[in-house]
Design a protein around this motif. Structure first.
Motif, PDB file in Angstrom:
ATOM      1  N   ALA A  75       0.829  -1.196   0.000  1.00 50.40           N
ATOM      2  CA  ALA A  75       0.000   0.000   0.000  1.00 50.40           C
ATOM      3  C   ALA A  75       0.868   1.252   0.000  1.00 50.40           C
ATOM      4  O   ALA A  75       0.636   2.196  -0.758  1.00 50.40           O
ATOM      5  CB  ALA A  75      -0.915  -0.002   1.214  1.00 50.40           C
ATOM      6  N   GLN A  76       1.914   1.237   0.823  1.00 47.59           N
ATOM      7  CA  GLN A  76       2.815   2.397   0.875  1.00 47.59           C
ATOM      8  C   GLN A  76       3.498   2.617  -0.458  1.00 47.59           C
ATOM      9  O   GLN A  76       3.543   3.729  -0.989  1.00 47.59           O
ATOM     10  CB  GLN A  76       3.914   2.172   1.915  1.00 47.59           C
ATOM     11  N   VAL A  77       4.056   1.538  -0.996  1.00 41.70           N
ATOM     12  CA  VAL A  77       4.815   1.662  -2.236  1.00 41.70           C
ATOM     13  C   VAL A  77       3.908   2.171  -3.357  1.00 41.70           C
ATOM     14  O   VAL A  77       4.266   3.078  -4.106  1.00 41.70           O
ATOM     15  CB  VAL A  77       5.458   0.308  -2.608  1.00 41.70           C
ATOM     16  N   LEU A  78       2.687   1.622  -3.422  1.00 39.77           N
ATOM     17  CA  LEU A  78       1.768   2.039  -4.488  1.00 39.77           C
ATOM     18  C   LEU A  78       1.344   3.493  -4.329  1.00 39.77           C
ATOM     19  O   LEU A  78       1.291   4.244  -5.288  1.00 39.77           O
ATOM     20  CB  LEU A  78       0.526   1.147  -4.485  1.00 39.77           C
ATOM     21  N   THR A  79       1.064   3.887  -3.077  1.00 31.13           N
ATOM     22  CA  THR A  79       0.644   5.270  -2.833  1.00 31.13           C
ATOM     23  C   THR A  79       1.711   6.237  -3.323  1.00 31.13           C
ATOM     24  O   THR A  79       1.433   7.183  -4.058  1.00 31.13           O
ATOM     25  CB  THR A  79       0.408   5.497  -1.324  1.00 31.13           C
ATOM     26  N   PHE A  80       2.949   5.967  -2.926  1.00 31.67           N
ATOM     27  CA  PHE A  80       4.019   6.867  -3.341  1.00 31.67           C
ATOM     28  C   PHE A  80       4.242   6.814  -4.846  1.00 31.67           C
ATOM     29  O   PHE A  80       4.453   7.843  -5.488  1.00 31.67           O
ATOM     30  CB  PHE A  80       5.314   6.525  -2.602  1.00 31.67           C
ATOM     31  N   ALA A  81       4.168   5.625  -5.399  1.00 32.97           N
ATOM     32  CA  ALA A  81       4.400   5.496  -6.839  1.00 32.97           C
ATOM     33  C   ALA A  81       3.369   6.335  -7.600  1.00 32.97           C
ATOM     34  O   ALA A  81       3.714   7.050  -8.545  1.00 32.97           O
ATOM     35  CB  ALA A  81       4.317   4.029  -7.263  1.00 32.97           C
ATOM     36  N   PHE A  82       2.121   6.284  -7.149  1.00 29.66           N
ATOM     37  CA  PHE A  82       1.088   7.066  -7.827  1.00 29.66           C
ATOM     38  C   PHE A  82       1.330   8.559  -7.664  1.00 29.66           C
ATOM     39  O   PHE A  82       1.225   9.325  -8.613  1.00 29.66           O
ATOM     40  CB  PHE A  82      -0.303   6.687  -7.294  1.00 29.66           C
ATOM     41  N   MET A  83       1.657   8.972  -6.430  1.00 30.61           N
ATOM     42  CA  MET A  83       1.904  10.393  -6.197  1.00 30.61           C
ATOM     43  C   MET A  83       3.028  10.896  -7.086  1.00 30.61           C
ATOM     44  O   MET A  83       2.928  11.953  -7.717  1.00 30.61           O
ATOM     45  CB  MET A  83       2.272  10.631  -4.728  1.00 30.61           C
ATOM     46  N   ILE A  84       4.094  10.117  -7.156  1.00 32.36           N
ATOM     47  CA  ILE A  84       5.262  10.566  -7.919  1.00 32.36           C
ATOM     48  C   ILE A  84       4.948  10.586  -9.416  1.00 32.36           C
ATOM     49  O   ILE A  84       5.278  11.538 -10.115  1.00 32.36           O
ATOM     50  CB  ILE A  84       6.479   9.670  -7.594  1.00 32.36           C
ATOM     51  N   SER A  85       4.245   9.556  -9.881  1.00 33.46           N
ATOM     52  CA  SER A  85       3.931   9.551 -11.320  1.00 33.46           C
ATOM     53  C   SER A  85       3.046  10.730 -11.678  1.00 33.46           C
ATOM     54  O   SER A  85       3.250  11.389 -12.695  1.00 33.46           O
ATOM     55  CB  SER A  85       3.219   8.273 -11.763  1.00 33.46           C
ATOM     56  N   PHE A  86       2.050  11.004 -10.830  1.00 34.87           N
ATOM     57  CA  PHE A  86       1.171  12.133 -11.143  1.00 34.87           C
ATOM     58  C   PHE A  86       1.943  13.444 -11.127  1.00 34.87           C
ATOM     59  O   PHE A  86       1.737  14.303 -11.978  1.00 34.87           O
ATOM     60  CB  PHE A  86      -0.005  12.187 -10.160  1.00 34.87           C
ATOM     61  N   LEU A  87       2.841  13.564 -10.165  1.00 31.84           N
ATOM     62  CA  LEU A  87       3.650  14.788 -10.106  1.00 31.84           C
ATOM     63  C   LEU A  87       4.457  14.970 -11.382  1.00 31.84           C
ATOM     64  O   LEU A  87       4.550  16.071 -11.925  1.00 31.84           O
ATOM     65  CB  LEU A  87       4.619  14.701  -8.928  1.00 31.84           C
ATOM     66  N   ILE A  88       5.029  13.876 -11.858  1.00 30.84           N
ATOM     67  CA  ILE A  88       5.851  13.977 -13.066  1.00 30.84           C
ATOM     68  C   ILE A  88       4.975  14.380 -14.252  1.00 30.84           C
ATOM     69  O   ILE A  88       5.351  15.240 -15.055  1.00 30.84           O
ATOM     70  CB  ILE A  88       6.585  12.638 -13.331  1.00 30.84           C
ATOM     71  N   VAL A  89       3.795  13.788 -14.334  1.00 26.85           N
ATOM     72  CA  VAL A  89       2.895  14.138 -15.438  1.00 26.85           C
ATOM     73  C   VAL A  89       2.466  15.605 -15.327  1.00 26.85           C
ATOM     74  O   VAL A  89       2.457  16.348 -16.316  1.00 26.85           O
ATOM     75  CB  VAL A  89       1.666  13.203 -15.457  1.00 26.85           C
ATOM     76  N   ILE A  90       2.154  16.036 -14.098  1.00 28.31           N
ATOM     77  CA  ILE A  90       1.756  17.436 -13.909  1.00 28.31           C
ATOM     78  C   ILE A  90       2.912  18.365 -14.290  1.00 28.31           C
ATOM     79  O   ILE A  90       2.713  19.385 -14.958  1.00 28.31           O
ATOM     80  CB  ILE A  90       1.309  17.674 -12.449  1.00 28.31           C
ATOM     81  N   ALA A  91       4.118  17.984 -13.907  1.00 27.50           N
ATOM     82  CA  ALA A  91       5.284  18.791 -14.270  1.00 27.50           C
ATOM     83  C   ALA A  91       5.365  18.942 -15.784  1.00 27.50           C
ATOM     84  O   ALA A  91       5.608  20.028 -16.316  1.00 27.50           O
ATOM     85  CB  ALA A  91       6.559  18.144 -13.732  1.00 27.50           C
ATOM     86  N   ALA A  92       5.123  17.828 -16.470  1.00 25.24           N
ATOM     87  CA  ALA A  92       5.199  17.858 -17.932  1.00 25.24           C
ATOM     88  C   ALA A  92       4.131  18.770 -18.502  1.00 25.24           C
ATOM     89  O   ALA A  92       4.387  19.551 -19.429  1.00 25.24           O
ATOM     90  CB  ALA A  92       5.034  16.442 -18.479  1.00 25.24           C
TER      91      ALA A  92
END
Ligand code: ADP
Ligand code: MG
Lengths: 232, 363
Positions: free
Chosen positions: B240-257
Motif C-alpha cells: 500500500a505504501q509503495v503504491l501510494t508513493f508510486a502514484f503520487m510521484i507519477s502524477f507529479l511527473i505528469v503534472i510537471a510535464a
C-alpha cells in the motif's frame, strides 16, 4: 540568365462566390545588378506580387523561375530552402529577431547553414555603418538603423534576389533616402537583383526601372511620366 | 541551441521563473522519491541483508510471519543449500534508566550465531549470551541507545544488554534487535523453561542453489515456501505504501510535464510572428522546432539539476528519524522520465510552429 522571371503569373482570391484578381497575368523579369521599384496605390497587388516572387504564396496560374530554375512549382520545403539561399527579404516593419543582437542576426544564418562560406560579418556591418551597434538588440536602435540591419541580414547570405516591401514606410524622408541609397549601392556592388515596393515616388530616383501596379496590372513607367508625377 | 540559448539570455526573468517552477517540482519529486524509497527500505532492509532466496512458514500463517509458529525440528524436513531458523516478534522495550515515555517499538529476531542470518557487526561485538542483543544502528544515530545500555521488555521483567550495532536492520519500519533463538523463546513465551530439545521458531529462511527456490524441497505438507520477494511485498502495509508513493510521484511527473508544456506553448504563441519572419527568411520549421525542444530540454535539465542539488542539501539537514534515503538509480530514472515527458510536452508547440504561415506573419 534572368535572376527572376514571372511567366504568365496570375493570382486570384475567392471571396465568397466572388473572385478577386489580385494580380493579372504578368510577365516580368530582371537581371542581377538591377534595382527596380514598384509603385502603386494601396490594394493594387504589390505585396501579392512580391510574396509570389518570394515563394510565400503560390500563383494561381503561371510560373516563377529563379536563376532559370523552377521555383513556384516546387514543394513547400524546397521553396523554403531556395528562399533561404537565394532570396533576402526586407519588410516594412522590423524583420529582425527581437531576442538576437545585430551580430547574432547574421550568426543565425551561419547556424542554419554551416557549409556556405560567407563574407566577413563585421566588414558588412561596417559597410552599412552599424558596426558599433553589433551588440545591440533591435529594440535598442532606431528605425533607420534597424532597416540597415535588415539589409545586412538580407545581404549576408549572398542571395540572388532582394525583395523589399515598403522598407522605408516607418522612416522619415531623410532616413528613407539613406536606406534606399544603401540598397541601390549594395545592389550594384554585390550584383543583386533588387525589387523594392514603395509608395514614395521620390525614392525611385535611385532605381534603374520603375513599374506601376494598378488593379493587379503591372506596367513599366517611362522616366518622363515619373518626373511629371513628381510635380503633382 | 543558438536561438534557444540566446532567447533565454534575452528574457532572463521569464526563463528564470520557469526554471524556478521546474526546480520546485523536481525538488518535490526527488524529495518524495527519497521518502518513499526510505520508507520502503525501512520495511525490508533486515530481510534484504539476509541475502536469502526463500522463507518457509506454516501454511496457516498465510504468508504473515507475525502469525507463524513452528518447531525447529521442521528444519530437518527442508533440503536447501543453506538454512537458518528465525524467531520473530514485535515488542516494546525501554532503556533501564529512561523515563516512561521513551518506549521503543522494536522487532526481536532470534537466530543462531553460526547460521547465515547472523548480521555483520559495525560497532561493538556479537551477542554471546541469551541476555545480550545487537541492534539497528538507527537507534544509536537517533540518540536512543548506546553501547552497554540495558533495555527491558515492557511485557516481562527480562532485560538485555546492547553489545553491538548493525547496519540496515529494519523490519516493518521498526528497528531490529537480534538475539539468540533461546532468548526468543523467553520473549515469546515468558519464563524460560528447563532445557528442551525442541524450540519454537517463526520461520526457516533458506538460500537455494542458483538462487532458484524451485531447488528447495520440503517434506512437510503444512509448510509453505515463499520467495523472499513475495514475502516482502506481502509485508503488512508494504504494498500500500509503495503504491501510494508510486502514484503520487507519477502524477507529479505528469503534472510537471503539463506545466512545462503549457509554459512553452504560451511562449511559442507569443513568438508566432517572430517565427513567421524567420520562416519567411527560409529558416525551416524543423530548425525552429528543434530550437524549442532544445530550449525545453535546457530549461528542464537546469531545473532538475537544481532540484537535485536542493534535495541533496536538504538531506544533509534532515534529522535521522526521517526515513529519507536516496537511490542513485531511482534518481537517474526519475530525472530521465521528467526530462523526456517535458520534451514531449513541448511537442504541442512544434505542431503550432509547423502550422505558422509566414505570409500571415509578415503582412
Ligand atoms: N489572402 C487574401 N485573401 C483575399 N484577398 C486578398 C488576400 N491577399 C490580398 N488580397 C487582395 O488582393 C488585393 C491586392 O492586395 P495587396 O497585394 O496586399 O496590395 P498592396 O500591397 O498593393 O496594398 C487586395 O484587393 C486585397 O484585398
Ligand atoms: Mg502591401
Amino acid at each position: 540568365m534572368k535572376a527572376i522571371e514571372f511567366i504568365n503569373v496570375e493570382r486570384t482570391f475567392k471571396d465568397g462566390d466572388k473572385e478577386i484578381v489580385a494580380l493579372q497575368s504578368t510577365n516580368f523579369s530582371i537581371d542581377r545588378g538591377q534595382f527596380v521599384a514598384i509603385i502603386g496605390p494601396s490594394g493594387s497587388g504589390k505585396s501579392t506580387f512580391l510574396t509570389i516572387a518570394g515563394g510565400l504564396q503560390a500563383p494561381s496560374k503561371g510560373e516563377v523561375k529563379i536563376a532559370g530554375q523552377a521555383f513556384s512549382s516546387q514543394s513547400e520545403k524546397k521553396r523554403s530552402r531556395t528562399r533561404f539561399s537565394e532570396i533576402g527579404f526586407i519588410l516594412q516593419a522590423s524583420n529582425l529577431v527581437p531576442f538576437l543582437t545585430i551580430k547574432q542576426q547574421l550568426q543565425l544564418v551561419n547556424k542554419v547553414d554551416k557549409k556556405k562560406q560567407r563574407e566577413e560579418m563585421l566588414e558588412l556591418l561596417n559597410q552599412l555603418d552599424i558596426k558599433d551597434l553589433q551588440h545591440k538588440y533591435p529594440s535598442e536602435i532606431s528605425g533607420g538603423q534597424r532597416q540597415r540591419a535588415a539589409i545586412a541580414r538580407a545581404l549576408y547570405n549572398d542571395p540572388t534576389i532582394i525583395l523589399a516591401d515598403e522598407p522605408t514606410a516607418s522612416l522619415d524622408s531623410e532616413k528613407a533616402y539613406q536606406v534606399v541609397e544603401i540598397l541601390a549601392r549594395e545592389t550594384k556592388k554585390k550584383n543583386k537583383a533588387t525589387i523594392m515596393v514603395t509608395h514614395d515616388i521620390r525614392l525611385v530616383e535611385y532605381c534603374d526601372q520603375v513599374f506601376e501596379m494598378k488593379d493587379g496590372v503591372l506596367k513599366e513607367k517611362s522616366p518622363d511620366s515619373l518626373s511629371s508625377g513628381q510635380g503633382s | 541551441m543558438f536561438l534557444a540559448w540566446n532567447e533565454i539570455k534575452y528574457s532572463k526573468v521569464r526563463y528564470v521563473l520557469i526554471m524556478g517552477v521546474l526546480f520546485l517540482i523536481a525538488y518535490l519529486v526527488f524529495f518524495l522519491t527519497g521518502l518513499a524509497y526510505g520508507l520502503a527500505q525501512d520495511n525490508r532492509t533486515a530481510i534484504d541483508s539476509w541475502e536469502a532466496d526463500g522463507i518457509i512458514l506454516p501454511e496457516e500463517a498465510n504468508g504473515n510471519i507475525n502469525m507463524a509458529l513452528l518447531s525447529d525440528q521442521a528444519v530437518d524436513q527442508v533440503a536447501a543449500t543453506e538454512k537458518a531458523v528465525l524467531g520473530q516478534m514485535a515488542a516494546v522495550v525501554e532503556r533501564e534508566d529512561s523515563s516512561a515515555d521513551e518506549r521503543l517499538d522494536v522487532r526481536f529476531l532470534g537466530i543462531k550465531v553460526d547460521e547465515f542470518l547472523m548480521p555483520e557487526i559495525i560497532e561493538g561485538r556479537a551477542f554471546e549470551t541469551d541476555q545480550e542483543v545487537v541492534v539497528d544502528v538507527s537507534l544509536r544515530d537517533e540518540g536512543l541507545l548506546s553501547l552497554n545500555d540495558s533495555v527491558s521488555l515492557l511485557s516481562s521483567e527480562q532485560t538485555f544488554e546492547v553489545v553491538g550495532f548493525i547496519d540496515n536492520a529494519k523490519l516493518s519500519v521498526s528497528p531490529v534487535m537480534y538475539t539468540t533463538i533461546e532468548a526468543f523463546q523467553e520473549i515469546r513465551f515468558g519464563e524460560m523453561e528447563q532445557e528442551r530439545d525442541e524450540l519454537a521458531i517463526s520461520a526457516i529462511v533458506v538460500r537455494a542453489t542458483n538462487g532458484d527456490i524451485a531447488n528447495v524441497t520440503i517434506d512437510n505438507e503444512q509448510l509453505e515456501l515463499i520467495a523472499i520477494s513475495d514475502f516482502i511485498s506481502d509485508l503488512p502495509g508494504y504494498n500500500a505504501q509503495v503504491l501510494t508513493f508510486a502514484f503520487m510521484i507519477s502524477f507529479l511527473i505528469v503534472i510537471a510535464a503539463i506545466v512545462i508544456g503549457i509554459f512553452i506553448y504560451v511562449l511559442t504563441l507569443q513568438k508566432v510572428s517572430t517565427f513567421g519572419v524567420m520562416k519567411a527568411q527560409g529558416i525551416s520549421s524543423g530548425y525552429l522546432a528543434r530550437s524549442v525542444i532544445v530550449q525545453t530540454f535546457v530549461l528542464s535539465a537546469i531545473g532538475i539539476g537544481l532540484g537535485f542539488l536542493g534535495t541533496a542539501g536538504t538531506q544533509l539537514a534532515l534529522p535521522a528519524a526521517v526515513p529519507f534515503q536516496s537511490n542513485g538509480l531511482f534518481l537517474i530514472v526519475v530525472s530521465a522520465v521528467m526530462l523526456i515527458i517535458a520534451v514531449l510536452g513541448a511537442l504541442f508547440s512544434v505542431r503550432t510552429i509547423v502550422k505558422i504561415d509566414p505570409l500571415k506573419a509578415i503582412s
